[in-house]
Enzyme design. Structure first.
Site, short mmCIF file in Angstrom:
data_model
loop_
_atom_site.label_atom_id
_atom_site.label_comp_id
_atom_site.label_asym_id
_atom_site.label_seq_id
_atom_site.Cartn_x
_atom_site.Cartn_y
_atom_site.Cartn_z
N CYS A 2 -3.24 -13.44 0.05
CA CYS A 2 -3.20 -14.90 0.02
C CYS A 2 -2.05 -15.37 -0.87
CB CYS A 2 -4.47 -15.54 -0.52
SG CYS A 2 -5.93 -15.11 0.41
N ARG A 27 2.08 -12.96 2.48
CA ARG A 27 0.84 -12.61 1.79
C ARG A 27 -0.39 -12.89 2.64
NH1 ARG A 27 2.04 -11.78 -3.54
NH2 ARG A 27 -0.16 -11.72 -4.04
N TRP A 75 -5.41 -14.84 3.79
CA TRP A 75 -5.71 -13.59 4.48
C TRP A 75 -7.20 -13.37 4.24
CZ3 TRP A 75 -7.72 -8.76 3.43
CH2 TRP A 75 -7.47 -7.77 4.36
N ASN A 107 -6.77 -16.42 -4.92
CA ASN A 107 -6.31 -15.14 -4.38
C ASN A 107 -7.09 -14.07 -5.11
OD1 ASN A 107 -4.89 -12.90 -3.50
ND2 ASN A 107 -3.16 -13.27 -4.87
N GLY A 108 -7.88 -13.27 -4.37
CA GLY A 108 -8.67 -12.23 -5.01
C GLY A 108 -10.04 -12.15 -4.35
N GLU A 489 4.69 8.51 8.29
CA GLU A 489 5.32 7.21 8.06
C GLU A 489 5.80 6.59 9.38
OE1 GLU A 489 5.23 5.17 5.83
OE2 GLU A 489 6.92 3.84 6.17
N LYS A 493 4.36 3.03 10.95
CA LYS A 493 5.19 1.90 11.35
C LYS A 493 4.82 1.44 12.76
CE LYS A 493 6.33 0.96 8.28
NZ LYS A 493 6.26 1.52 6.98
N GLU A 496 1.28 -0.22 12.83
CA GLU A 496 1.04 -1.50 12.17
C GLU A 496 1.80 -2.67 12.80
OE1 GLU A 496 2.13 -1.91 8.02
OE2 GLU A 496 3.83 -0.57 8.26
N HIS A 512 -4.80 22.76 16.62
CA HIS A 512 -6.21 22.82 16.19
C HIS A 512 -7.00 21.60 16.67
CE1 HIS A 512 -5.37 26.35 13.79
NE2 HIS A 512 -4.32 25.73 13.27
N LYS A 612 1.45 -8.41 3.25
CA LYS A 612 2.38 -7.53 2.55
C LYS A 612 1.74 -6.86 1.33
CE LYS A 612 6.48 -5.90 1.53
NZ LYS A 612 6.85 -4.70 2.29
#
Ligand code: M6R
Length: 617
Positions: A2, A27, A75, A107-108, A489, A493, A496, A512, A612
């Site tokens: 947020c 955010r 968010w 925010n939290g 990585e 990418k 997401e 396996h 982010k």
């Protein structure tokens, strides 16, 4: 997550609030809202959607000559994405329980949310949303006795959790009150008035002067003053800092997206990452570690901790520390370490906390555990002065510059570079010989900007390959050794930002289980630089996939004709020292994910459900 912005000013307050909030959309961007005064009455406006949607809904407010306001981009954590759950939230109106109209943005997350909600309802409060935030407005309003600052402190006494808060009181239209515990909050001090925000990006256009609010502090800002106290009402001395980056560096420039800009910035950022750290005599100098030489010399085991991309970099750190510095190294997932009931640390261990933002809640949780056991922890952080940088108090900044796109790119390459430098530094510290391969590695660090620039120039080749593969809903990513995390990585990418079910795996593990997935409709990206110690084994894995009609894209070294024969497509990268292959191999994977997202009609800067900085547990 947020984003919060509050501003007390003389002119264009609403415009400045919305411009600041727009910059904080990284955010969160599922809903937004504002609290402003209209004819002396505190009004709240909330929308489902982004800041542009909020701006449209506030059309009638521009001409009202506001001098104060708070805004928020959300968010969602508690409660669906809908108007009722969007911020700001307010206390009861015309009720005996709330002695003042209190409106706030948060925010939290509040941990004792269920308990406080039940108690407020029992006391007769009317709650209009499913959020944890709304409770704080009621608690503050209930505690109000004519002194807003005391009401904030007393109301928050009942709250367990994390918060960055900006609060307006109906009867105090000249001040924004604020409080911080675990979520970022800064003040901006300017000629045009003062700001409170989750990130200085919100007010950098007007000032480079900021004050970082510490955990456990509350206070207020007015047009030309600010006041900060702790929860016991003892004044807290604050330092006015200068923001070390320009507004220009926060702009998208000629690029369509921040992600594209940040991928293209990698050559320059890599140079920043080693500038002044490689001495002419070949030695490595890391100022942030100098005072810790004794601790590092005595350390027998190193552990990396981080989340997401930063964890992937930490996994590469394990290989670098073991093979370059010849020390034992391992890694931990931050959220798991934060929750361990009985962590067991090896004797004489040091931790390295990796973070771009420096405010990831899972990492802060892990840091708390590490520090509770008295284990030393160093930061490998991008954001200067961030919470994790301050809590670790020693370490290495990666100097990747402002990273705004949700998908981390240049932070990863600069993290791996910083890890390489630290590994070389430890090698030096332990008095290990300066073999010829060390000289070659150092020489190649100097060449990294030029090699990365070649990859930026080759982007059209990657885009052409992305066009051929953008239709596949699944992708397997494989690598071995130092490039196993590179594969993770690459998969992260693609997952997401392009919403492709991309699975990163160690190439050796493929047989396996994951090989069962392979058929003509399930392609594989294989990281196979020729310098890789495991090159031959990776080629064997490629053959196993091809034998099952799986399509393969290889990230391979320029001129490797052998691999061209056995795969469907090749993304070429210039040759470089083995230890630096992840840095070069990841760049085309970032480009690949970026283009697949675009081809699929998605906005790479706005992946759904993500933000982010992950400042919730
Ligand atoms: O700011 P941090 O490096 O601590 O963030 C950790 C992760 O949240 C972050 O890397 C996330 O996985 C990114 N979206 C990856 O691109």
């Amino acid at each position: 997550m947020c984003g919060i912005v509050g501003h007390v000013g003389r002119t264009e307050v609403l415009r400045k609030l919305l411009a600041g909030l727009k910059r904080l959309e990284y955010r969160g961007y599922d809903s937004a809202g504002a609290a402003l005064f209209r004819n002396g009455v505190l009004e709240v406006k909330r929308v489902v959607g982004d800041v542009a949607t909020l701006a449209t809904s506030l059309a009638g407010f521009e001409d009202l000559g506001q001098t104060i306001g708070i805004v928020h981009t959300r968010w969602a954590t508690h409660g669906d994405v809908n108007e009722a759950n969007a911020h700001p939230h307010r206390s009861c109106v015309n009720s005996p329980h709330c002695k003042e109209v209190v409106v706030l943005v948060h925010n939290g997350t509040i941990d004792n949310f269920q308990e406080q909600r039940a108690e407020l309802l029992e006391r007769g409060h009317v709650l209009l949303s499913d959020t944890d935030t709304e409770l704080i407005a009621h608690l503050i309003a209930e505690a109000y006795d004519g002194d807003p600052l005391r009401a904030v402190r007393t109301g928050l006494d009942r709250v367990v959790g994390t918060y960055g808060l900006a609060v307006l009181f109906q009867n105090d239209p000249a001040r924004i009150y604020f409080a911080r515990n675990g979520s970022p909050l800064v003040l901006g001090l300017s000629e045009v008035g003062n700001f409170v925000a989750s990130d200085p990006l919100a007010f950098r256009e007007y000032t480079d002067k900021m004050v970082t609010i510490d955990d456990g502090c509350v206070g207020w800002v007015s047009l030309d003053r600010y006041h900060v106290v702790n929860m016991q009402d003892v004044p807290v001395a604050c330092t006015v800092e200068t923001i070390p980056w320009s507004l220009e560096s926060a702009e998208r420039g000629e690029h369509d997206h921040y992600m594209a800009k940040e991928i293209a910035e990698q050559p320059a950022m890599l140079r920043n990452g080693f500038r002044g750290r490689l001495l002419p005599n070949g030695e490595v100098k890391l100022g942030g570690l100098e005072a810790s030489g004794d601790i590092l010399a005595a350390t027998l085991s190193h552990s990396f901790v981080g989340a997401g991309t930063s964890l992937n970099a930490g996994m590469i750190g394990k290989v670098l520390f073991q093979e370059v510095a010849d020390v034992h190294a391992d890694w931990e997932n931050a959220s798991e370490l934060a929750n361990q009931k009985q962590p067991r640390f090896r004797d004489r261990t040091a931790f390295w906390a990796l973070s771009q933002s420096g405010e990831t809640m899972d990492l802060l949780g892990a840091l708390e555990t590490i520090q509770r056991y008295g284990v030393p922890c160093f930061g490998i952080v991008n954001k200067v002065g961030s919470l994790i940088a301050r809590k670790t108090g020693r370490g290495v900044y990666i100097h990747a510059g402002l990273e705004i796109a949700v998908a981390s790119t240049k932070a990863f390459t600069n993290q791996v570079l910083a890890l390489t430098l630290i590994a070389l530094y430890l090698r030096q510290l332990h008095g290990l010989p300066r073999d010829a391969w060390v000289d070659r590695l150092v020489a190649d660090i100097h060449r990294l900007p030029e090699l990365a620039a070649q990859l930026v120039d080759r982007e059209p080749d990657v885009r052409a390959i992305a066009e051929r593969y953008a239709g596949y809903p699944n992708f397997l990513y494989l690598g071995r050794g130092i490039n196993y995390p590179t594969a993770l990585e690459g998969a992260l990418k693609l997952k997401e930002i392009a919403y492709v079910n991309a699975i990163g795996y160690s190439a050796g593990e493929m047989k396996h289980g994951p090989i069962a997935l392979i058929d003509g409709g399930f392609p594989t990206m294989v990281i196979a630089p020729k310098q890789d110690d495991y090159y031959a084994q990776v080629l064997t894995n490629v053959q196993q996939i091809r034998a099952r009609h799986g399509r393969v894209v290889a990230v391979a070294t320029d001129g490797d004709e052998g691999i061209r024969q056995c795969v469907n497509d090749v993304i070429w990268v210039p040759p470089v020292d083995y230890f630096l292959t992840p840095i070069l191999a990841v760049i085309p994977q970032q480009q690949f994910a970026y283009h697949v997202a675009k081809i699929r009609g998605l906005n790479p800067d706005r992946p759904r459900n993500l933000a982010k900085s992950v400042t919730v547990r």
